[in-house]
Design a protein around this motif. Structure first.
Motif, short mmCIF file in Angstrom:
data_model
loop_
_atom_site.label_atom_id
_atom_site.label_comp_id
_atom_site.label_asym_id
_atom_site.label_seq_id
_atom_site.Cartn_x
_atom_site.Cartn_y
_atom_site.Cartn_z
N ALA A 140 0.83 -1.20 0.00
CA ALA A 140 0.00 0.00 0.00
C ALA A 140 0.87 1.25 0.00
CB ALA A 140 -0.92 0.01 1.21
N ILE A 141 0.71 2.05 -1.06
CA ILE A 141 1.44 3.30 -1.19
C ILE A 141 0.65 4.42 -0.53
CG2 ILE A 141 2.42 4.96 -2.83
CD1 ILE A 141 3.82 2.37 -3.12
N PRO A 143 -0.90 8.18 0.19
CA PRO A 143 -1.49 9.11 -0.78
C PRO A 143 -0.50 10.07 -1.43
CG PRO A 143 -2.91 8.91 1.14
CD PRO A 143 -1.65 8.17 1.46
N ASN A 144 0.57 10.43 -0.72
CA ASN A 144 1.57 11.32 -1.31
C ASN A 144 2.68 10.57 -2.02
OD1 ASN A 144 3.08 10.30 0.79
ND2 ASN A 144 3.51 12.28 1.76
N HIS A 145 2.54 9.24 -2.11
CA HIS A 145 3.46 8.37 -2.85
C HIS A 145 4.86 8.30 -2.24
CE1 HIS A 145 0.57 8.08 -6.22
NE2 HIS A 145 0.31 9.34 -5.92
N GLN A 146 4.98 8.64 -0.97
CA GLN A 146 6.31 8.68 -0.35
C GLN A 146 6.60 7.50 0.58
OE1 GLN A 146 8.66 11.03 -1.28
NE2 GLN A 146 7.00 11.28 -2.77
N ILE A 147 5.55 6.79 1.02
CA ILE A 147 5.74 5.70 1.98
C ILE A 147 5.07 4.44 1.43
CG2 ILE A 147 5.46 4.94 4.38
CD1 ILE A 147 7.03 7.52 4.14
N LEU A 148 5.77 3.31 1.56
CA LEU A 148 5.20 2.02 1.20
C LEU A 148 5.00 1.19 2.47
CD1 LEU A 148 4.43 -0.36 -0.67
CD2 LEU A 148 6.87 -0.89 -0.85
N ALA A 149 3.75 0.78 2.71
CA ALA A 149 3.46 -0.19 3.76
C ALA A 149 3.39 -1.56 3.09
CB ALA A 149 2.15 0.14 4.45
N TYR A 150 4.16 -2.51 3.59
CA TYR A 150 4.10 -3.85 3.03
C TYR A 150 4.24 -4.88 4.14
CZ TYR A 150 9.23 -4.38 3.36
OH TYR A 150 10.52 -4.50 3.82
N SER A 151 3.71 -6.08 3.88
CA SER A 151 3.81 -7.15 4.88
C SER A 151 4.22 -8.44 4.21
CB SER A 151 2.48 -7.33 5.63
OG SER A 151 1.46 -7.78 4.76
N VAL A 152 4.84 -9.34 4.99
CA VAL A 152 5.37 -10.59 4.44
C VAL A 152 5.03 -11.76 5.36
CG1 VAL A 152 7.25 -9.40 3.27
CG2 VAL A 152 7.64 -10.36 5.54
N ASP A 153 4.84 -12.91 4.71
CA ASP A 153 4.67 -14.19 5.40
C ASP A 153 5.80 -15.08 4.92
OD1 ASP A 153 3.90 -16.68 6.36
OD2 ASP A 153 2.22 -16.90 4.98
N THR A 154 6.60 -15.61 5.83
CA THR A 154 7.75 -16.44 5.44
C THR A 154 7.62 -17.89 5.89
OG1 THR A 154 8.93 -15.72 7.43
CG2 THR A 154 9.35 -14.50 5.40
#
Length: 690
Positions: A140-141, A143-154
């Motif tokens: 998820a980017i 709204p100002n395109h400056q931060i990426l939230a991401y999650s992972v399952d390993t």
């Protein structure tokens, strides 16, 4: 060829020891000899699973050359270095790409135009480098395109860890949030994110508000859902004006909303949950649009003012229709996209919200699938959608909602000279026991004769209102080119023929799912498409339950069965509310604490109905870290089949010791798993290559 002579010096199949466990409810006393396999901390359990894997490898050793050949030809059809169609959001073009030899995707963007310098946002290959399993959840980017939230399952357990990446410096923020689910929404301040956490059963049950740059221990719990039947999701409307808190059991919905410009505010209720009433909302200017099944089994579309969304203010936009399922809507600044199903097939129409004018999007083939693509822009006249069929590779179209013109942006290339004119698909109708017509999608290489000699692979699902997609698969060409016919039984329990189709395949009508599938198989045999000794069947998860149920009912009808992560110990699993999904399943299968449902479920539960009789050749798969269908269900089922079956046919259990419900991660390992399953089917149908 049978299990005893498949190899000259075949190993002895593992025999699980019996440790009787008495299970009693409603005065019914059941003895489970293999209940002990549930104890993953018992070294004997891992020893048993590894012994089964070793036996499977030994019994399939003679197919290794065929597995390699299948893998090589399937891989050879894939454009390994490839690029998705970029989509625009504000001044950026987002896309992903793959590189030859790398198992995972690389996420990128360009600013201003497609000739700009590429910026790599996230390389899954780097994240997966030290793990046997990897899956991306949230992406998820801000709204100002400056931060990426991401999650992972390993691990494959569907427990995700959430990270935040500063895209200007490509440095991670210090906070790391564990035990999250794969839903997330940004507020419009670019500093506040909303995420869900999971409980001990993997149900998302809490909504938190996080402020960027602060410790997760400071996050604010906004909502806690105590009812085990209701998972919790968070999303944002395309207009970006509202954050939605969605509570959705199998048959009941409750939605709350929050102005995305006021993340510190309170979520407001749209309408309280009412048993059996589902609804979903989206936003357009001064209105919320609401799809609901209240007094409308096939759903209807309502709208209500944002200023007063209470039920008494809901007004009909699209009324309920008996012969058309309203499956969804999509809102843009000046257009409403309406997705429907009629006669089992998907349709779409576009309504101009200013003029009221409507136009249909038409599709050329007798059976197909289409779905909305990436459309993050609200203020646009362009609808992106994906189209595919059993013979048409996936294509991406941009449809101009003002001019009604469509532009093909990309058709997935199938390397090696694929010519769809060499193949044909049809939409057939079988007749069920109660005279209901059951659709079948079928595809084959032209030139086959309906003389009963064709090998055929039949699949189905039939649960959770999920319609089975009639989509293209380049890997499937390895079957079609060997003369195998492929068919999909669109059985009750799905939603292909409307909501009633689903209702007639659940609760105390669940057996319709199984008898529909049998009717489809019998129809295909009667019409000369195949014969019982040339018929293979396959299904996964609830489709694995389908496999187990139909071979208990009609083992004589099928030659080969592949049951992937099968949900086969129905009664015991749904009774155990400590397990993931169990309480939520009560609205799909029934609550076995009620004797009526208990007796009915027990009467079809594959594990409970294994008997001393002949069964087809069987390949059963499991994932040790599977949180949806625990590994012990397929393992126990295999053990009980070995104990009771009277035939010499082959029975194999293959457990992925490092994956979950979806099997191996990464495109190469996934292909190897598929090549293994195809080799099993082809070998047992007498189409082996050595």
């Amino acid at each position: 060829m049978n299990e005893k002579n498949i190899l000259r010096n075949a190993v002895t199949p593992p025999i699980a020891e019996k440790q009787p466990q008495v299970l009693e409810l409603h005065g019914d006393r059941r003895v489970d000899n293999y209940f002990w396999i549930r104890d993953i901390d018992n070294p004997k359990v891992i020893e048993y699973l590894e012994a089964e894997n070793a036996y499977t490898a030994e019994m399939m050793q003679h197919t290794e050359a065929m597995q390699t050949k299948l893998y090589d030809e399937m891989l050879a059809r894939i454009q390994e270095t490839d690029l998705s169609v970029p989509y625009r959001k504000d001044d950026y073009y987002y896309y992903s790409r793959t590189e030859e030899g790398k198992a995972y995707r690389i996420y990128c963007r360009k600013k201003g135009n497609l000739d700009a310098i590429e910026e790599i946002l996230l390389d899954e290959n780097e994240l997966a480098a030290e793990h046997d399993f990897f899956e991306l959840g949230v992406f998820a980017i801000s709204p100002n395109h400056q931060i990426l939230a991401y999650s992972v399952d390993t691990s494959g357990s569907e427990q995700y860890t959430l990270f935040f990446l500063d895209l200007s410096t490509h440095q991670l923020y210090s906070e790391v949030i564990t035990e999250t689910y794969y839903s997330f929404a940004w507020a419009n301040d670019n500093q506040t994110g909303f995420y869900t956490k999971i409980d001990a059963t993997n149900r998302p049950y809490q909504l938190f508000r996080h402020t960027l740059g602060t410790a997760s221990t400071e996050d604010v719990l906004l909502y806690h859902e105590p009812d085990d039947a209701y998972p919790l999701y968070v999303a944002q409307t395309r207009s970006q004006e509202y954050i939605l808190l969605i509570l959705n059991s199998s048959i009941t919905t409750e939605v709350r909303y929050l102005n995305a410009n006021n993340p510190q505010g309170d979520f407001r209720l749209i309408h309280p949950r009412t048993q059996g009433i589902e609804y979903g909302i989206d936003h357009h200017q001064d209105y919320f649009y609401i799809i609901t099944n209240e007094e409308a089994i096939n759903f209807k579309l309502m709208r209500t003012p944002v200023s007063s969304p209470e039920k008494e203010n809901w007004q009909i936009v699209i009324p309920h229709r008996e012969d058309v399922l309203l499956s969804g809507v999509s809102l843009f600044s000046n257009h409403l996209v309406i997705y429907e199903r009629k006669g089992g097939l998907q349709t779409a129409r576009i309504q101009n919200l200013t003029t009221g004018e409507e136009n249909n999007i038409n599709f050329p083939e007798p059976t197909y699938e289409f779905y909305e693509g990436s459309n993050p822009e609200f203020n646009t006249n362009i609808l992106r959608y994906n189209y595919t069929s059993l013979i048409a590779p996936q294509s991406v179209f941009d449809y101009n909602m003002e001019t009604n013109q469509r532009e093909l942006k990309k058709e997935t290339e199938v390397l090696g000279g694929y010519d769809k004119a060499q193949y044909e698909s049809e939409w057939l109708m079988a007749t069920a026991e109660d005279e209901t017509k059951i659709p079948i999608s079928i595809v084959y290489k032209k030139g086959i004769k309906k003389d009963g000699t064709n090998p055929l692979l039949l699949t189905g699902y039939g649960a959770y209102s999920m319609s089975y997609s009639a989509s293209f698969s380049s890997t499937q060409l390895s079957l079609l080119n060997r003369g195998v016919v492929f068919a999909i039984a669109h059985i009750r329990g799905g939603e292909e023929m409307g909501r009633k189709w689903y209702e007639e395949g659940k609760f105390l009508q669940k057996k319709n799912t199984f008898t529909d599938f049998i009717a489809c198989a019998e129809y295909l045999i009667a019409e000369g498409w195949t014969a019982s000794d040339r018929l293979a069947i396959t299904g996964g998860s609830a489709g694995g339950l389908l496999m187990g149920a139909v071979i208990n009912l009609r083992p004589d009808l099928f030659k080969v069965v592949v049951a992937q992560v099968p949900f086969v110990d129905v009664v015991t699993t749904i009774l155990d509310t400590s397990l993931p999904l169990s309480a939520m399943e009560w609205e799909e299968w029934g609550n076995p604490n009620d004797k009526v449902y208990y007796d009915y479920m027990k009467s079809y539960s594959p594990y409970d109905n294994v008997a001393a009789k002949d069964y087809p050749d069987l390949l059963i798969t499991a994932g040790l870290n599977d949180s949806r269908v625990k590994y012990w269900e397929p393992a126990k089922w295999t053990a009980k089949l070995r104990e009771l079956k009277t035939d010499n046919n082959i029975l194999l259990l293959k457990t992925n010791m490092g994956a979950g419900h979806g099997g191996a991660s990464g495109r190469y390992e996934s292909l190897r798993e598929l090549a293994f399953e195809y080799a099993f089917v082809l070998d047992r149908l007498g189409l082996g290559e050595y």
